[in-house]
Design an enzyme around this catalytic site. Sequence first.
Site, PDB file in Angstrom:
ATOM      1  N   ARG A   2      36.490  34.752 -27.988  1.00 43.39           N
ATOM      2  CA  ARG A   2      37.525  33.724 -27.988  1.00 43.39           C
ATOM      3  C   ARG A   2      38.391  33.895 -29.230  1.00 43.39           C
ATOM      4  O   ARG A   2      37.950  34.430 -30.253  1.00 43.39           O
ATOM      5  CB  ARG A   2      36.905  32.330 -27.970  1.00 43.39           C
ATOM      6  CG  ARG A   2      35.985  32.062 -26.781  1.00 43.39           C
ATOM      7  CD  ARG A   2      35.377  30.677 -26.875  1.00 43.39           C
ATOM      8  NE  ARG A   2      34.488  30.383 -25.758  1.00 43.39           N
ATOM      9  CZ  ARG A   2      33.187  30.575 -25.743  1.00 43.39           C
ATOM     10  NH1 ARG A   2      32.589  31.094 -26.830  1.00 43.39           N
ATOM     11  NH2 ARG A   2      32.450  30.271 -24.694  1.00 43.39           N
ATOM     12  N   LYS A  20      31.452  28.164 -29.897  1.00 40.96           N
ATOM     13  CA  LYS A  20      31.701  26.746 -29.649  1.00 40.96           C
ATOM     14  C   LYS A  20      30.438  25.933 -29.896  1.00 40.96           C
ATOM     15  O   LYS A  20      29.325  26.405 -29.691  1.00 40.96           O
ATOM     16  CB  LYS A  20      32.178  26.559 -28.207  1.00 40.96           C
ATOM     17  CG  LYS A  20      33.502  27.243 -27.910  1.00 40.96           C
ATOM     18  CD  LYS A  20      33.858  27.161 -26.445  1.00 40.96           C
ATOM     19  CE  LYS A  20      34.192  25.754 -26.013  1.00 40.96           C
ATOM     20  NZ  LYS A  20      34.691  25.690 -24.627  1.00 40.96           N
ATOM     21  N   HIS A  64      43.051  34.470 -23.757  1.00 42.75           N
ATOM     22  CA  HIS A  64      41.918  34.252 -22.845  1.00 42.75           C
ATOM     23  C   HIS A  64      41.989  35.156 -21.619  1.00 42.75           C
ATOM     24  O   HIS A  64      40.987  35.320 -20.909  1.00 42.75           O
ATOM     25  CB  HIS A  64      41.880  32.781 -22.415  1.00 42.75           C
ATOM     26  CG  HIS A  64      40.522  32.165 -22.541  1.00 42.75           C
ATOM     27  ND1 HIS A  64      39.854  32.064 -23.746  1.00 42.75           N
ATOM     28  CD2 HIS A  64      39.676  31.640 -21.615  1.00 42.75           C
ATOM     29  CE1 HIS A  64      38.674  31.481 -23.553  1.00 42.75           C
ATOM     30  NE2 HIS A  64      38.548  31.231 -22.266  1.00 42.75           N
ATOM     31  N   ARG A  89      39.436  37.804 -21.768  1.00 43.30           N
ATOM     32  CA  ARG A  89      38.082  37.306 -21.453  1.00 43.30           C
ATOM     33  C   ARG A  89      37.891  37.235 -19.938  1.00 43.30           C
ATOM     34  O   ARG A  89      36.847  37.645 -19.418  1.00 43.30           O
ATOM     35  CB  ARG A  89      37.913  35.936 -22.093  1.00 43.30           C
ATOM     36  CG  ARG A  89      36.510  35.363 -22.066  1.00 43.30           C
ATOM     37  CD  ARG A  89      36.471  34.122 -22.949  1.00 43.30           C
ATOM     38  NE  ARG A  89      35.254  33.360 -22.779  1.00 43.30           N
ATOM     39  CZ  ARG A  89      34.121  33.608 -23.427  1.00 43.30           C
ATOM     40  NH1 ARG A  89      34.053  34.616 -24.261  1.00 43.30           N
ATOM     41  NH2 ARG A  89      33.052  32.857 -23.226  1.00 43.30           N
ATOM     42  N   HIS A 130      28.298  31.719 -22.101  1.00 40.88           N
ATOM     43  CA  HIS A 130      28.507  30.411 -21.488  1.00 40.88           C
ATOM     44  C   HIS A 130      27.228  29.586 -21.583  1.00 40.88           C
ATOM     45  O   HIS A 130      26.136  30.099 -21.331  1.00 40.88           O
ATOM     46  CB  HIS A 130      28.884  30.546 -20.013  1.00 40.88           C
ATOM     47  CG  HIS A 130      30.293  31.010 -19.805  1.00 40.88           C
ATOM     48  ND1 HIS A 130      30.706  31.683 -18.676  1.00 40.88           N
ATOM     49  CD2 HIS A 130      31.396  30.884 -20.587  1.00 40.88           C
ATOM     50  CE1 HIS A 130      31.991  31.958 -18.762  1.00 40.88           C
ATOM     51  NE2 HIS A 130      32.432  31.486 -19.907  1.00 40.88           N
ATOM     52  N   TYR A 145      34.208  32.909 -11.497  1.00 37.93           N
ATOM     53  CA  TYR A 145      34.512  34.333 -11.386  1.00 37.93           C
ATOM     54  C   TYR A 145      34.020  34.931 -10.072  1.00 37.93           C
ATOM     55  O   TYR A 145      34.367  36.060  -9.734  1.00 37.93           O
ATOM     56  CB  TYR A 145      33.919  35.097 -12.567  1.00 37.93           C
ATOM     57  CG  TYR A 145      34.547  34.701 -13.880  1.00 37.93           C
ATOM     58  CD1 TYR A 145      35.883  34.989 -14.138  1.00 37.93           C
ATOM     59  CD2 TYR A 145      33.828  34.008 -14.844  1.00 37.93           C
ATOM     60  CE1 TYR A 145      36.482  34.608 -15.326  1.00 37.93           C
ATOM     61  CE2 TYR A 145      34.419  33.615 -16.034  1.00 37.93           C
ATOM     62  CZ  TYR A 145      35.736  33.914 -16.273  1.00 37.93           C
ATOM     63  OH  TYR A 145      36.329  33.522 -17.445  1.00 37.93           O
TER      64      TYR A 145
END
Length: 409
Positions: free
Chosen positions: A257, A281, A353, A356, A379, A388
Amino acid sequence: MKARNSVGSSDGLPARHVDAFLDRLRAARYSEVTLGKKRRVLAAFSLWMKSQNIDLAHLDESDAALFMKRLSNAPAPRVQFELAVLRLFLVYLRNEGIVHLPSVNCQSAVADIHDRYVDYLRQERGLAKNSVLVYGPFIRDFLDCQDVGNGTVLPDAFDAVTIRNHLLARSRGRSGEYMRLMTVSLRSFCHFLFLRGYTPHDLYESVPTVRKCRQSSVPTFLTPEQEEVIIASTDRSTPRGRRDYAILLLLARLGLRAGEIVALELGDIRWRSGELVIHGKGRMVEHVPLLSDVGEALASYLQTDRGTSASRRVFLRMWAPRVGLTGPAAIGHIVRLAFVRADFRPACRGAAHLFRHGLATMMIRSGASMAEIAEVLRHRSQDSTAIYAKVAFEELRGVARSWPTTGGA
């Protein structure tokens, strides 16, 4: 009244303070041309201080504002430059104890609640800086609307009806995403108010939610061919090009990110073990492999172009002060410039992004499982990875039933 020199005429700015200030900027990699311009501004300000008999110890922003009035008809860039010089010089003088710190007024109730809420988001919720920057302004706007006029909050400010009315008033002409973020912020704020004793009940449920259909669209992504063209567009014969090349590889090869790249520090590169420590994150700390081409690009930039700096960040600004990049927006800017060079015009936001999304798409089309993609992208929720599944168009066609024809044939 503004304090004047009670002893006699003002001496303006002592040369030793100006020289020490410029030496500090020189160490931060400002060019000599820029330092010369700043010295001329401070010399003019020193003469003005003498003419106005301004006491150095009580120098503040009001003096700078009075000095800037002489440039009322000057071009905006000159005004902005001189004002920035004076503000930076004032910060230096205060940090060195040469100039008195400005007197601080008692903080208003509105500002106090806002600051407590922001601290709650950072310390207790562990939100990333970007999330705090999203939530904070929504709550500041709400609190400003509940201000009596002197910084005091209205008696019924923290009431379910008041909060809903504020939400409705701010909803006119706004996008669904804007409203979703506002409701999330207000619901978070209601929970904070209850935990801190501002309200007897948690008003969390009183804030209506904005519907958002999950997995409703196919993620926009870059193909491997597009990625290579974009990466190759950087001019690796220049310091900026080598820095940007390393950043683009981190995005494309590792799916980092933008905020994770900005936060990367020198100690996070584990050369011996061949891995990077990523501060993700929610204060998550994770390890990812340092691929050979990424490592070579990082080594080239660090050895040739980064130079010395007090900052521990891996990627620094190209211009003085030579400190770390300001935030994820800086990475987005680098990516958008690469898009322009490659004549690529994506029809969506979030430029960084797209790399990614491209990595996840390439993996799923190569047969990777959802669990493997989730591990690579780090994730925490499988829902984040599930979208996805839609990009495997050929596989989806294989399981789709044929469209019925006339006569049932």
